[in-house]
Design a protein around this motif. Sequence first.
Motif, PDB file in Angstrom:
ATOM      1  N   THR A   2       0.950  -1.291   0.105  1.00 42.92           N
ATOM      2  CA  THR A   2       0.082   0.051  -0.080  1.00 42.92           C
ATOM      3  C   THR A   2       1.025   1.481   0.264  1.00 42.92           C
ATOM      4  O   THR A   2       1.615   1.188   0.882  1.00 42.92           O
ATOM      5  CB  THR A   2      -0.970   0.025   1.354  1.00 42.92           C
ATOM      6  N   THR A   3       0.626   2.078  -0.923  1.00 48.01           N
ATOM      7  CA  THR A   3       1.437   3.172  -0.935  1.00 48.01           C
ATOM      8  C   THR A   3       0.681   4.666  -0.865  1.00 48.01           C
ATOM      9  O   THR A   3      -0.250   4.777  -1.271  1.00 48.01           O
ATOM     10  CB  THR A   3       1.962   3.434  -2.404  1.00 48.01           C
ATOM     11  N   ILE A   4       1.359   5.512   0.037  1.00 44.98           N
ATOM     12  CA  ILE A   4       0.853   6.923   0.300  1.00 44.98           C
ATOM     13  C   ILE A   4       1.723   7.790  -0.389  1.00 44.98           C
ATOM     14  O   ILE A   4       3.039   7.891  -0.294  1.00 44.98           O
ATOM     15  CB  ILE A   4       0.508   7.005   1.869  1.00 44.98           C
ATOM     16  N   VAL A  41       0.160   4.778  -6.552  1.00 41.85           N
ATOM     17  CA  VAL A  41      -0.249   5.487  -5.361  1.00 41.85           C
ATOM     18  C   VAL A  41      -1.772   5.220  -5.066  1.00 41.85           C
ATOM     19  O   VAL A  41      -2.522   5.258  -5.540  1.00 41.85           O
ATOM     20  CB  VAL A  41      -0.065   6.949  -5.372  1.00 41.85           C
ATOM     21  N   ASP A  42      -1.918   4.558  -3.913  1.00 39.48           N
ATOM     22  CA  ASP A  42      -3.155   4.062  -3.088  1.00 39.48           C
ATOM     23  C   ASP A  42      -3.813   5.481  -2.537  1.00 39.48           C
ATOM     24  O   ASP A  42      -5.031   5.375  -2.232  1.00 39.48           O
ATOM     25  CB  ASP A  42      -2.896   3.106  -2.258  1.00 39.48           C
ATOM     26  N   ALA A  55      -5.770  14.272  -9.574  1.00 39.21           N
ATOM     27  CA  ALA A  55      -6.411  13.674 -10.615  1.00 39.21           C
ATOM     28  C   ALA A  55      -5.279  12.819 -11.297  1.00 39.21           C
ATOM     29  O   ALA A  55      -5.592  11.986 -12.362  1.00 39.21           O
ATOM     30  CB  ALA A  55      -6.746  14.870 -11.594  1.00 39.21           C
ATOM     31  N   SER A  56      -3.993  13.279 -11.186  1.00 40.51           N
ATOM     32  CA  SER A  56      -2.820  12.561 -11.895  1.00 40.51           C
ATOM     33  C   SER A  56      -2.402  11.127 -11.295  1.00 40.51           C
ATOM     34  O   SER A  56      -1.604  10.328 -11.820  1.00 40.51           O
ATOM     35  CB  SER A  56      -1.625  13.261 -11.867  1.00 40.51           C
ATOM     36  N   LEU A  57      -3.397  10.731 -10.483  1.00 42.55           N
ATOM     37  CA  LEU A  57      -3.208   9.567  -9.534  1.00 42.55           C
ATOM     38  C   LEU A  57      -4.119   8.520 -10.146  1.00 42.55           C
ATOM     39  O   LEU A  57      -5.279   8.426  -9.490  1.00 42.55           O
ATOM     40  CB  LEU A  57      -2.884   9.491  -8.218  1.00 42.55           C
ATOM     41  N   PRO A  58      -3.979   7.735 -10.920  1.00 45.36           N
ATOM     42  CA  PRO A  58      -5.044   6.864 -11.573  1.00 45.36           C
ATOM     43  C   PRO A  58      -5.890   5.920 -10.730  1.00 45.36           C
ATOM     44  O   PRO A  58      -6.996   5.551 -10.852  1.00 45.36           O
ATOM     45  CB  PRO A  58      -4.349   6.035 -12.802  1.00 45.36           C
ATOM     46  N   ASN A  59      -4.995   5.288  -9.673  1.00 47.34           N
ATOM     47  CA  ASN A  59      -5.688   4.323  -8.986  1.00 47.34           C
ATOM     48  C   ASN A  59      -5.902   4.779  -7.397  1.00 47.34           C
ATOM     49  O   ASN A  59      -6.196   3.902  -6.420  1.00 47.34           O
ATOM     50  CB  ASN A  59      -4.550   3.006  -9.088  1.00 47.34           C
ATOM     51  N   VAL A  60      -5.884   6.115  -7.268  1.00 48.38           N
ATOM     52  CA  VAL A  60      -5.902   6.482  -5.937  1.00 48.38           C
ATOM     53  C   VAL A  60      -7.109   6.333  -5.284  1.00 48.38           C
ATOM     54  O   VAL A  60      -8.331   6.345  -5.927  1.00 48.38           O
ATOM     55  CB  VAL A  60      -5.588   8.061  -5.727  1.00 48.38           C
ATOM     56  N   LYS A  61      -7.235   5.592  -3.855  1.00 55.67           N
ATOM     57  CA  LYS A  61      -8.448   5.349  -3.376  1.00 55.67           C
ATOM     58  C   LYS A  61      -9.356   6.124  -2.453  1.00 55.67           C
ATOM     59  O   LYS A  61     -10.588   6.238  -2.448  1.00 55.67           O
ATOM     60  CB  LYS A  61      -8.372   4.063  -2.615  1.00 55.67           C
ATOM     61  N   ALA A  62      -8.285   7.071  -2.081  1.00 55.35           N
ATOM     62  CA  ALA A  62      -9.252   8.173  -1.070  1.00 55.35           C
ATOM     63  C   ALA A  62      -7.998   9.185  -1.038  1.00 55.35           C
ATOM     64  O   ALA A  62      -6.898   9.118  -1.049  1.00 55.35           O
ATOM     65  CB  ALA A  62      -9.454   7.625   0.039  1.00 55.35           C
TER      66      ALA A  62
END
Length: 310
Positions: A2-4, A41-42, A55-62
């Motif tokens: 998991t990446t922040i 990046v999650d 918006a540049s983080l395609p898989n960001v969850k929250a």
Amino acid sequence: MTTILMASHQDPVDLWRAALAAEMPELEFRAHPDPGDPAEVDYALVYWAPHGLIASLPNVKAVLSIAAGCDHVLADPDLPPGLPIVRMVDDYLAAMMAEYAVYGVLHFHRNMHFYRQEQLKSQWSRGWPLYTPDTAVGILGLGAIGTTCAAKLGELGFQVHGWSRGPKSVAGVTCHHGADGLEEMAAQCRYLVCVLPLTPETQGIINTRLIKAMPQGGYIINIARGGHHVDEDILAGLDSGHLGGVFLDVHNEEPLPPAHPFWLHEKVWMTPHVAGELIPRSCAKSVVRNIRRIEAGEEVPDLFDKARGY
Ligand code: NDP
């Protein structure tokens, strides 16, 4: 893995990295402007992140807010709609805010503003104190922070009132709600402390109408957002004498421009938006708690509610 990704122009990256590592060693920490592969990046941990970054983080969850308010996230015109935003709810933040509220109220209640002026004139002037149990403080906003402020002021012996959007019951607090409730509360309170979220409904709520609803010589402490107060109305209230003084941590424009009349006004006490700092070693617990909930598919109570605006 998991990446922040952290992005903030003012929060200490090294302290956040260490605090998150202590709470969740398996979390991969990255900091703007070095996100690595954006697709990895999650979670985005942000305070006033550059527009378009999320918006540049395609898989960001929250989006995890490094602030109790989420105005700084919503200000991004490119924020993907529907992306969950998690508020910062932290006991130490609430405690710091309550310390400031107590300090602001006591500053005026114990006449420190008057004694400072007398000191600068080398004058030994003794005033007569008010009786605390006869003195009412009203808290605008009875959420995570407002209820903590109410409890600390109650411990000092003040009569504590609180105002919320919907009806509430808080031990030791006379609760009010709705537009009528605000004026009903203000009419009884020598001190008002604002800890509301900034929403279209609360923008400009500290205005001439509210000031006039207060007793002559009342005091206002705003530690929420500058958008809650109308600068001209505060100045008019101070200059007419209806307001005895204000303590402002937040401003309509930050930094406050050097020519603003608040700087040199003898009845204005102010600080540069420092009432509640986000201390990583405490706030990291809240961040990790929420990441774990999201990863487990559990409900997240600290979620920002877009319909309510807070
Ligand atoms: P919460 O969401 O926990 O609580 C918000 C409270 O405000 C609730 O009681 C809510 O009512 C009430 N409220 C919201 N809208 C209205 C309305 N229209 N009329 C009456 N009451 C309303 O927020 P927190 O306590 O965590 O934080 C409050 C704010 O403090 C943040 O949004 C932030 O802007 C500010 N803050 C400032 C800091 C600083 O350093 N200056 C630091 C930290 C926070 P109800 O209970 O009915 O929902």
